[in-house]
Design a protein around this motif. Structure first.
Motif, mmCIF file in Angstrom:
data_model
loop_
_atom_site.group_PDB
_atom_site.id
_atom_site.type_symbol
_atom_site.label_atom_id
_atom_site.label_comp_id
_atom_site.label_asym_id
_atom_site.label_seq_id
_atom_site.Cartn_x
_atom_site.Cartn_y
_atom_site.Cartn_z
ATOM 1 N N GLY A 1 -22.752 -9.769 -103.002
ATOM 2 C CA GLY A 1 -22.346 -10.031 -104.629
ATOM 3 C C GLY A 1 -21.752 -8.940 -105.497
ATOM 4 N N SER A 2 -21.318 -7.939 -104.753
ATOM 5 C CA SER A 2 -20.750 -6.629 -105.553
ATOM 6 C C SER A 2 -19.149 -7.092 -105.388
ATOM 7 C CB SER A 2 -21.137 -5.505 -104.849
ATOM 8 O OG SER A 2 -20.448 -5.300 -103.447
ATOM 9 N N TYR A 3 -18.439 -6.349 -106.524
ATOM 10 C CA TYR A 3 -17.144 -6.462 -106.757
ATOM 11 C C TYR A 3 -16.475 -5.386 -106.103
ATOM 12 C CZ TYR A 3 -12.638 -7.725 -109.074
ATOM 13 O OH TYR A 3 -11.227 -8.092 -109.457
ATOM 14 N N ALA A 4 -15.432 -5.533 -105.262
ATOM 15 C CA ALA A 4 -14.631 -4.433 -104.670
ATOM 16 C C ALA A 4 -13.176 -4.718 -104.564
ATOM 17 C CB ALA A 4 -15.160 -4.061 -103.356
ATOM 18 N N ARG B 1 1.630 -1.462 -112.710
ATOM 19 C CA ARG B 1 1.641 -0.175 -112.892
ATOM 20 C C ARG B 1 0.440 0.167 -113.844
ATOM 21 N NH1 ARG B 1 6.240 -1.495 -115.502
ATOM 22 N NH2 ARG B 1 6.514 -0.807 -117.846
ATOM 23 N N MET B 2 0.109 -0.885 -114.780
ATOM 24 C CA MET B 2 -0.925 -0.378 -115.625
ATOM 25 C C MET B 2 -2.249 -0.790 -115.168
ATOM 26 S SD MET B 2 0.796 0.539 -118.004
ATOM 27 C CE MET B 2 -0.259 0.914 -119.359
ATOM 28 N N MET B 3 -2.429 -1.371 -113.919
ATOM 29 C CA MET B 3 -3.713 -1.914 -113.391
ATOM 30 C C MET B 3 -4.169 -0.720 -112.486
ATOM 31 S SD MET B 3 -4.736 -4.735 -114.337
ATOM 32 C CE MET B 3 -5.699 -5.525 -113.033
ATOM 33 N N PRO B 4 -5.560 -0.494 -112.181
ATOM 34 C CA PRO B 4 -5.881 0.711 -111.331
ATOM 35 C C PRO B 4 -5.771 0.395 -109.912
ATOM 36 C CG PRO B 4 -7.795 -0.627 -112.091
ATOM 37 C CD PRO B 4 -6.545 -1.137 -112.879
ATOM 38 N N VAL B 5 -5.846 1.331 -109.250
ATOM 39 C CA VAL B 5 -5.695 1.332 -107.667
ATOM 40 C C VAL B 5 -6.927 0.693 -107.002
ATOM 41 C CG1 VAL B 5 -3.851 3.120 -107.533
ATOM 42 C CG2 VAL B 5 -6.450 3.717 -107.283
ATOM 43 N N ALA B 6 -8.032 1.117 -107.783
ATOM 44 C CA ALA B 6 -9.425 0.554 -107.356
ATOM 45 C C ALA B 6 -10.286 -0.090 -108.473
ATOM 46 C CB ALA B 6 -10.070 1.549 -106.272
ATOM 47 N N ALA B 7 -11.157 -0.742 -108.255
ATOM 48 C CA ALA B 7 -11.997 -1.199 -109.333
ATOM 49 C C ALA B 7 -13.208 -1.807 -108.585
ATOM 50 C CB ALA B 7 -11.607 -2.259 -110.061
ATOM 51 N N GLU B 8 -14.521 -1.455 -109.300
ATOM 52 C CA GLU B 8 -15.740 -1.959 -108.870
ATOM 53 C C GLU B 8 -16.561 -2.865 -109.914
ATOM 54 O OE1 GLU B 8 -18.077 1.249 -107.472
ATOM 55 O OE2 GLU B 8 -16.882 1.659 -105.384
ATOM 56 N N ASP B 9 -15.707 -2.931 -110.999
ATOM 57 C CA ASP B 9 -16.211 -3.791 -112.095
ATOM 58 C C ASP B 9 -15.617 -5.051 -112.227
ATOM 59 O OD1 ASP B 9 -16.695 -4.686 -115.088
ATOM 60 O OD2 ASP B 9 -17.790 -2.939 -115.346
#
Length: 221
Positions: free
Chosen positions: A22-25, A193-201
């Motif tokens: 259920g986690s976002y990665a 380019r405005m988006m992060p390279v990684a996200a967990e939210d």
């Protein structure tokens, strides 16, 4: 230029990057991609590298001949039996606990496996793709197999992102296999380019959704 693809909801995008727990990665490549392919003939090798290049061009991400730290940072292994991996020199140094992993994959009847390594920012710095060429996997056309695998290493997708629907589609007019437009849109948006390279939210999925709704930007002069 980001295409307009309103047919994916924020919830559907979120599902693409949700794990079984259920986690976002989410993660994308943080460095140029330098692929190498083992276990295939030269013609298939060119097909696979061409598919990777096509997906990275779509993403607006760079390719490279070599990675300064790793040499090659995207490795494809084709084989008939999982046990063959145990004989690959130094593979156990790149894939921790290789022998138990091979045992689990073989016992579970797996036909493919992907492993990722990440940099300090959480971006992908290396990926390893293992493909057992038996049964249905061996029957796939090389172009279909190559494009499917290229898509699946372009981003860190969720465990069941493509469990019910392939990332590819067949054009009824010509029979050609293409990347589904909505998946192409997600990849392009993810590499903005405005988006992060990684996200967990999970709010990251909303940002991707917003990118997909944005009008196309005029070319930069």
């Amino acid at each position: 230029m980001t295409p307009q693809l309103p047919n994916l909801t924020p919830e559907q995008i979120e599902t693409l990057f949700t794990r079984n727990d259920g986690s976002y990665a989410f993660a994308r490549w943080g460095r140029p991609v330098a692929p190498i392919v083992f276990g295939v003939q030269d013609e298939t090798l060119r097909t696979i590298k061409g598919a990777v290049e096509a997906v990275m061009t779509l993403a607006g991400h760079q390719m490279a001949e070599t990675d300064p730290e790793l040499g090659s940072n995207l490795m494809f292994f084709f084989f008939r039996d999982w046990e063959e991996l145990l004989a690959v020199p130094d593979l156990d140094r790149m894939i921790p606990d290789l022998a138990p992993l091979v045992g689990r994959l073989k016992a579970g009847g797996a036909s493919q496996y992907r492993a990722f390594r990440f940099d300090e920012q959480g971006g992908i710095k290396a990926a390893f793709v293992f493909l057992q060429m038996q049964g249905a996997m061996a029957e796939l056309p090389a172009e279909t197999l190559a494009l499917t695998q290229a898509v699946q290493v372009a981003l860190l997708w969720g465990d069941r992102a493509f469990a019910e629907a392939s990332p590819l589609a067949v054009l009824p007019e010509t029979g050609a296999t293409i990347l589904r437009p909505e998946i192409a849109g997600v990849i392009a948006a993810a590499y903005d380019r405005m988006m992060p390279v990684a996200a967990e939210d999970k709010s990251h999925a909303l940002r991707l959704f917003a990118r997909l709704q944005a009008p196309a930007e005029p070319p930069q002069s």
